[in-house]
Write an enzyme that holds these catalytic residues in place. Sequence first.
Site, short mmCIF file in Angstrom:
data_model
loop_
_atom_site.label_atom_id
_atom_site.label_comp_id
_atom_site.label_asym_id
_atom_site.label_seq_id
_atom_site.Cartn_x
_atom_site.Cartn_y
_atom_site.Cartn_z
N GLU A 186 19.40 40.47 32.71
CA GLU A 186 19.64 39.58 33.84
C GLU A 186 19.54 40.32 35.17
O GLU A 186 19.04 39.77 36.15
CB GLU A 186 21.01 38.91 33.69
CG GLU A 186 21.07 37.85 32.60
CD GLU A 186 20.08 36.71 32.82
OE1 GLU A 186 19.73 36.43 33.98
OE2 GLU A 186 19.65 36.11 31.83
N TYR A 209 25.67 33.46 39.31
CA TYR A 209 24.58 33.25 38.35
C TYR A 209 24.67 34.23 37.18
O TYR A 209 24.61 33.82 36.01
CB TYR A 209 23.21 33.39 39.02
CG TYR A 209 22.14 33.53 37.98
CD1 TYR A 209 21.69 32.43 37.28
CD2 TYR A 209 21.65 34.79 37.61
CE1 TYR A 209 20.77 32.55 36.25
CE2 TYR A 209 20.74 34.93 36.57
CZ TYR A 209 20.29 33.80 35.91
OH TYR A 209 19.41 33.93 34.87
N ASP A 215 19.05 29.34 37.72
CA ASP A 215 18.07 30.25 38.33
C ASP A 215 16.97 29.41 38.95
O ASP A 215 17.01 28.16 38.94
CB ASP A 215 17.54 31.26 37.30
CG ASP A 215 16.44 30.69 36.43
OD1 ASP A 215 16.38 29.44 36.24
OD2 ASP A 215 15.61 31.47 35.92
#
Length: 304
Positions: A49, A132, A150
Amino acid sequence: MTVTHETQTSVAVDPASLHTPVIAWFEQHARDLPWRRPEAGAWGVMVSEFMLQQTPVTRVLPVYEQWLARWPRPADLAEEAPGEAVRAWGRLGYPRRALRLHGAAQAITERHGGEVPTDHAQLLALPGIGEYTAAAVASFAYGQRHAVLDTNVRRVFARAATGIQYPPNATTAAERKLARMLLPEEERTAARWAAASMELGALVCTAKNEDCARCPIAERCAWRLAGKPAHVGPARRGQTYVGTDRQVRGKLLAVLREAVTPVPQSALDAVWHEPMQRGRALDGLVADGLVEPLENGHYRLPLT
């Protein structure tokens, strides 16, 4: 459920009518990516990520594999100097992400016994981790129910639910509310939905040249049903690189990454012709903690 957008007509959306076809499509078409495999674990998901932010999968894959081979656990990375994280980051871009990942590894080692925490609030409290990333790790690594927004997901939701071609440049409260409304109630299904909607945006509902013929929800897509109206509102931000301070920073960091000993100023001066821009870029790297100046006019990647 009725979803509204400030500049669009109200659109009726049944969340369940989206969940089943998108998840079924994902089961058939999802890419076999290393961070999706069970052996990746939560640390592998977290590393991916960090690396995938503003960077395509094809560039991330080789660096990810090398990173996990060298640092298979957070504690392994935490033991190294932060400059080694910057060195291993290579040319992925936005190298401050490497420092943030190193800081997160240190915090995980110190606060959580070297295990990536399962609790969303504890993830969010780690340095370098925003909403996020915390939601993505909790969802993808631990199968929890979180809205994971996203760029790809935001684009899918904008088109399918609100009938617009592109979402706003920055995530809005309305988008977060929509994402929560579309989230399946069952935890594991919600986690699958998060991954599936993201993959749909990456492979089918792309920013350009979307492939509606392959989309499992094309018949329900508000944007397609409206005739695919063109984007209105603020221009979408484009990414420029050539000639920018970011390019100069990259060139300076490349010299330092390849050096095994501190680098003299003259070696850095050679990478860019314009002294003011070069000096500004170097000062920025120092301010960001990516470069450490030494008393003798040499520079190195940070040791602390």
